[in-house]
Design an enzyme around this catalytic site. Structure first.
Site, PDB file in Angstrom:
ATOM      1  N   HIS A 243      11.145 -44.019  -0.576  1.00 20.16           N
ATOM      2  CA  HIS A 243      10.793 -45.120   0.334  1.00 20.16           C
ATOM      3  C   HIS A 243       9.913 -46.173  -0.345  1.00 20.16           C
ATOM      4  O   HIS A 243       9.051 -45.873  -1.158  1.00 20.16           O
ATOM      5  CB  HIS A 243      10.097 -44.578   1.587  1.00 20.16           C
ATOM      6  CG  HIS A 243       8.836 -43.811   1.309  1.00 20.16           C
ATOM      7  ND1 HIS A 243       7.615 -44.415   1.120  1.00 20.16           N
ATOM      8  CD2 HIS A 243       8.615 -42.490   1.179  1.00 20.16           C
ATOM      9  CE1 HIS A 243       6.688 -43.504   0.903  1.00 20.16           C
ATOM     10  NE2 HIS A 243       7.270 -42.320   0.922  1.00 20.16           N
ATOM     11  N   ASN A 244      10.205 -47.427  -0.009  1.00 20.12           N
ATOM     12  CA  ASN A 244       9.441 -48.585  -0.482  1.00 20.12           C
ATOM     13  C   ASN A 244       9.535 -48.824  -1.987  1.00 20.12           C
ATOM     14  O   ASN A 244       8.742 -49.583  -2.550  1.00 20.12           O
ATOM     15  CB  ASN A 244       7.971 -48.485  -0.066  1.00 20.12           C
ATOM     16  CG  ASN A 244       7.787 -48.613   1.437  1.00 20.12           C
ATOM     17  OD1 ASN A 244       7.732 -47.593   2.137  1.00 20.12           O
ATOM     18  ND2 ASN A 244       7.708 -49.832   1.918  1.00 20.12           N
TER      19      ASN A 244
END
Length: 359
Positions: A243-244
Site C-alpha cells: 500500500h501507498n
C-alpha cells in the site's frame, strides 16, 4: 492474445518499413521470424553482437537484422541500430495476427451505469460492477472481475481471472496477466491489548499508461491516497507491491520482488529477482538493485547496489569473494592470537633475566 502469423513478404518491404539498409538480395522472401537456434529456411533472425556471429553461421535463417554488415555471413542482412528492438517491431508488424473485436458476450454480469467503448472484446463470465468505464478496443478474457467505479483505458488487455477491485484506475494499453489482483487491501493493522486490529484501507490504485503486469502480481490499495505504478513500467510474475508504494516511469521489477508500504521508486529503476525493499524508503532515479538484495535504507540516484544489507555493488562483490575464505581467516586470527599471548607471556621472563645481568 498475440498469435504468430506466417506469411510471404519480400525483405525489401520489411527494410523500407523500418528504415534499414539492405546488404544482399532485397528480393529475398521472408516467411517468418525466429531465434537463431530455432529459425527455419525462410525465417528472419537478429544478431545481437559479435558473440552471436558463430551461432548465426550455423543458423538456417534466410536473413538477419544486424547493427553493421557482417562479412562472414553470405546471407542478406538488414543493417540498422538496435537490431533487437527493430526485430521486435518487425515481428509485431509483419508476423503477429491482429486481434479482431469479438463484441460483448451475452454471458457477462454487469451492474448499473456501465459504459463500454467501441470495438471491445468481452468474453463470457466477466463481471463488471456499477459505474465501470471500459475504453475502446479493450479485451477482457473469461473470469475477469472489475469492481465498482473502476476505469479501464483504451486498448487495455486483461487476461483470464484478473481482479480489479473497486475504485482503481487502469490506463491505456495496459496489459495484465492471469491471476493478478489490483486493489486488494493493504497489510495494515494496529496492535491493541494483545490483538491485531485492521486499519481500513480507503485508498485506491492507479496503473498508468503502457504498464505491463505479469501473472499473479498483487498491487495493494493505499490506506489513504493512491498506490501508483508509473507509465511504461514492466512488472514480472509474482511481485508484491504494498500500500501507498509509488513506482516511477519505465522501471523494471523482476520476479518475486517485494516492496513494503509507502516506499517510493524513481524513474528507470531496475530491481532484480527476489529483492526485498523495506517500508518508507526512497530509491532515486536510474538505480539498479541486484537480485536477492535487501534494501533497508534510502538510495540516491544513479548507482548500482547489491547484497543484504544493500551496499555499493563493487563493495558487495569484494565482500562476497571473502566469504568462502572466512574459515581460513578465522583460523589465521586464532593462530595470531595464540602467538601474541605466547609473546606477551615471555616478556616478564626476559625482563627479569635482563635485570639480573645489568644491576
Amino acid at each position: 492474445m498475440p498469435v504468430y502469423h506466417a506469411r510471404q513478404i519480400r525483405l525489401s518491404e520489411i527494410g523500407q518499413a523500418v528504415g534499414a539498409t539492405i546488404v544482399g538480395r532485397p528480393d529475398t522472401i521472408v516467411s517468418g521470424a525466429s531465434s537463431l537456434e530455432l529459425a527455419e529456411p525462410g525465417h528472419l533472425a537478429y544478431i545481437d553482437g559479435d558473440r552471436f556471429i558463430k551461432p548465426a553461421l550455423a543458423s538456417r535463417a534466410a536473413a538477419f537484422v544486424v547493427v553493421r554488415p557482417i562479412a562472414e555471413i553470405d546471407r542478406p542482412q538488414l543493417v540498422i541500430p538496435n537490431p533487437k528492438y527493430i526485430f521486435a517491431r518487425i515481428v509485431q508488424q509483419f508476423f503477429t495476427r491482429p486481434d479482431r473485436a469479438r463484441g460483448v458476450s451475452d454471458h457477462i454480469t454487469q451492474g448499473t451505469d456501465v459504459r463500454i467503448g467501441p470495438d471491445a472484446s468481452i468474453w463470457p463470465f466477466v463481471t463488471l460492477g456499477d459505474r465501470v468505464k471500459i475504453g475502446a478496443r479493450v479485451t477482457l478474457y473469461p473470469g475477469v472481475f472489475i469492481g465498482d467505479d473502476v476505469t479501464v483505458g483504451d486498448d487495455a488487455v486483461l487476461y483470464p481471472n484478473v481482479t480489479i477491485r473497486e475504485g482503481c484506475a487502469i490506463g491505456a494499453r495496459v496489459i495484465i496477466h492471469s491471476g493478478t489482483v489490483i486493489g486488494s487491501d493493504g497489510f495494515g493493522y494496529v496492535p491493541h491489548e494483545g490483538r491485531h486490529h485492521k486499519i481500513p484501507q480507503l485508498g485506491s490504485v492507479t496503473i498508468e499508461n503502457d504498464v505491463e503486469l505479469g501473472a499473479n502480481v498483487t498491487v495493494d490499495r493505499a490506506t489513504f491516497g493512491r498506490t501508483v505504478i508509473g507509465r511504461g513500467t514492466k512488472v514480472d510474475n509474482l511481485v508484491q507491491i504494498a500500500h501507498n508504494v509509488s513506482i516511477g516511469a519505465d522501471s523494471i521489477l523482476v520476479a518475486q520482488v517485494g516492496i513494503a508500504g509507502s516506499t517510493t521508486l524513481g524513474h528507470h529503476v531496475v530491481v532484480g529477482g527476489q529483492a526485498g525493499l523495506a517500508d518508507h524508503i526512497e530509491v532515486g532515479d536510474q538505480v539498479m538493485i541486484a537480485a536477492r538484495s535487501g534494501v533497508n535504507r534510502s538510495l540516491a540516484s544513479n548507482q548500482i547496489v547489491s547484497g543484504a544489507p544493500v551496499m555499493p555493488h563493487e563493495i558487495a562483490v569484494k565482500a562476497q569473494a571473502i566469504i568462502p575464505r572466512l574459515p581460513e581467516l578465522r583460523q589465521l586470527v586464532r593462530d595470531l592470537e595464540q602467538r601474541v599471548r605466547s609473546l606477551e607471556a615471555a616478556k616478564p621472563a626476559r625482563k627479569k633475566a635482563t635485570g639480573k645481568r645489568h644491576p
